[in-house]
Design a protein around this motif. Sequence first.
Motif, PDB file in Angstrom:
ATOM      1  N   SER A   1      34.450  50.281  49.319  1.00 14.49           N
ATOM      2  CA  SER A   1      35.228  50.882  48.237  1.00 14.49           C
ATOM      3  C   SER A   1      36.728  50.797  48.529  1.00 14.49           C
ATOM      4  O   SER A   1      37.535  50.605  47.614  1.00 14.49           O
ATOM      5  CB  SER A   1      34.812  52.334  47.997  1.00 14.49           C
TER       6      SER A   1
ATOM      7  N   SER B   1      28.871  51.372  48.676  1.00 11.95           N
ATOM      8  CA  SER B   1      28.413  51.348  47.288  1.00 11.95           C
ATOM      9  C   SER B   1      26.924  51.681  47.214  1.00 11.95           C
ATOM     10  O   SER B   1      26.420  52.031  46.154  1.00 11.95           O
ATOM     11  CB  SER B   1      28.672  49.978  46.660  1.00 11.95           C
TER      12      SER B   1
ATOM     13  N   ALA C   1      42.453  45.731  46.617  1.00 10.63           N
ATOM     14  CA  ALA C   1      42.599  44.541  45.770  1.00 10.63           C
ATOM     15  C   ALA C   1      43.054  44.930  44.362  1.00 10.63           C
ATOM     16  O   ALA C   1      43.936  44.284  43.784  1.00 10.63           O
ATOM     17  CB  ALA C   1      41.288  43.765  45.717  1.00 10.63           C
ATOM     18  N   GLN C   2      42.489  45.999  43.807  1.00 12.68           N
ATOM     19  CA  GLN C   2      42.881  46.444  42.468  1.00 12.68           C
ATOM     20  C   GLN C   2      44.341  46.872  42.435  1.00 12.68           C
ATOM     21  O   GLN C   2      45.070  46.541  41.495  1.00 12.68           O
ATOM     22  CB  GLN C   2      41.998  47.609  42.010  1.00 12.68           C
ATOM     23  N   VAL C   3      44.770  47.610  43.433  1.00 13.58           N
ATOM     24  CA  VAL C   3      46.156  48.087  43.482  1.00 13.58           C
ATOM     25  C   VAL C   3      47.117  46.906  43.581  1.00 13.58           C
ATOM     26  O   VAL C   3      48.132  46.851  42.872  1.00 13.58           O
ATOM     27  CB  VAL C   3      46.357  49.072  44.659  1.00 13.58           C
TER      28      VAL C   3
ATOM     29  N   ASP D   1      41.295  37.553  47.616  1.00 15.15           N
ATOM     30  CA  ASP D   1      40.786  38.693  48.368  1.00 15.15           C
ATOM     31  C   ASP D   1      39.927  38.216  49.531  1.00 15.15           C
ATOM     32  O   ASP D   1      38.813  37.747  49.344  1.00 15.15           O
ATOM     33  CB  ASP D   1      39.983  39.597  47.436  1.00 15.15           C
TER      34      ASP D   1
ATOM     35  N   GLU E   1      37.870  47.199  47.758  1.00 15.84           N
ATOM     36  CA  GLU E   1      37.975  46.988  46.315  1.00 15.84           C
ATOM     37  C   GLU E   1      39.212  47.680  45.744  1.00 15.84           C
ATOM     38  O   GLU E   1      39.908  47.124  44.899  1.00 15.84           O
ATOM     39  CB  GLU E   1      36.705  47.480  45.627  1.00 15.84           C
ATOM     40  N   LEU E   2      39.481  48.884  46.207  1.00 18.39           N
ATOM     41  CA  LEU E   2      40.641  49.634  45.733  1.00 18.39           C
ATOM     42  C   LEU E   2      41.944  48.921  46.107  1.00 18.39           C
ATOM     43  O   LEU E   2      42.857  48.803  45.282  1.00 18.39           O
ATOM     44  CB  LEU E   2      40.630  51.049  46.303  1.00 18.39           C
TER      45      LEU E   2
ATOM     46  N   ASP F   1      47.890  36.566  41.002  1.00 23.68           N
ATOM     47  CA  ASP F   1      46.529  36.354  41.478  1.00 23.68           C
ATOM     48  C   ASP F   1      46.399  36.932  42.879  1.00 23.68           C
ATOM     49  O   ASP F   1      47.378  37.026  43.616  1.00 23.68           O
ATOM     50  CB  ASP F   1      46.193  34.862  41.504  1.00 23.68           C
TER      51      ASP F   1
ATOM     52  N   ARG G   1      46.684  43.870  42.575  1.00 26.82           N
ATOM     53  CA  ARG G   1      46.697  43.128  41.298  1.00 26.82           C
ATOM     54  C   ARG G   1      47.642  43.760  40.280  1.00 26.82           C
ATOM     55  O   ARG G   1      48.104  43.104  39.366  1.00 26.82           O
ATOM     56  CB  ARG G   1      45.284  43.052  40.723  1.00 26.82           C
ATOM     57  N   HIS G   2      47.929  45.053  40.428  1.00 25.43           N
ATOM     58  CA  HIS G   2      48.804  45.752  39.488  1.00 25.43           C
ATOM     59  C   HIS G   2      50.271  45.782  39.919  1.00 25.43           C
ATOM     60  O   HIS G   2      51.102  46.377  39.231  1.00 25.43           O
ATOM     61  CB  HIS G   2      48.289  47.172  39.255  1.00 25.43           C
TER      62      HIS G   2
END
Length: 52
Positions: free
Chosen positions: A9, A38, A15-17, A29, A12-13, A26, A19-20
């Motif tokens: 988790s 998960s 990578a999401q941060v 990851d 994933e977090l 791009d 991306r923003h």
Amino acid sequence: MTGRVQFRSSAELIAQVIRHVPGVVDVADGLVFDVDDSLISGSRIGTPFGAA
């Protein structure tokens, strides 16, 4: 990006941060994790940083 974190988790977090972030178009990851949280249900370990 490459590196190692304890939980899926968290990977994933992160990578999401990233991306923003303004200007990022791009993310390659390459983060690896030690524990696939998960698959853990009913536990706070399944949420990043113990947040409920």
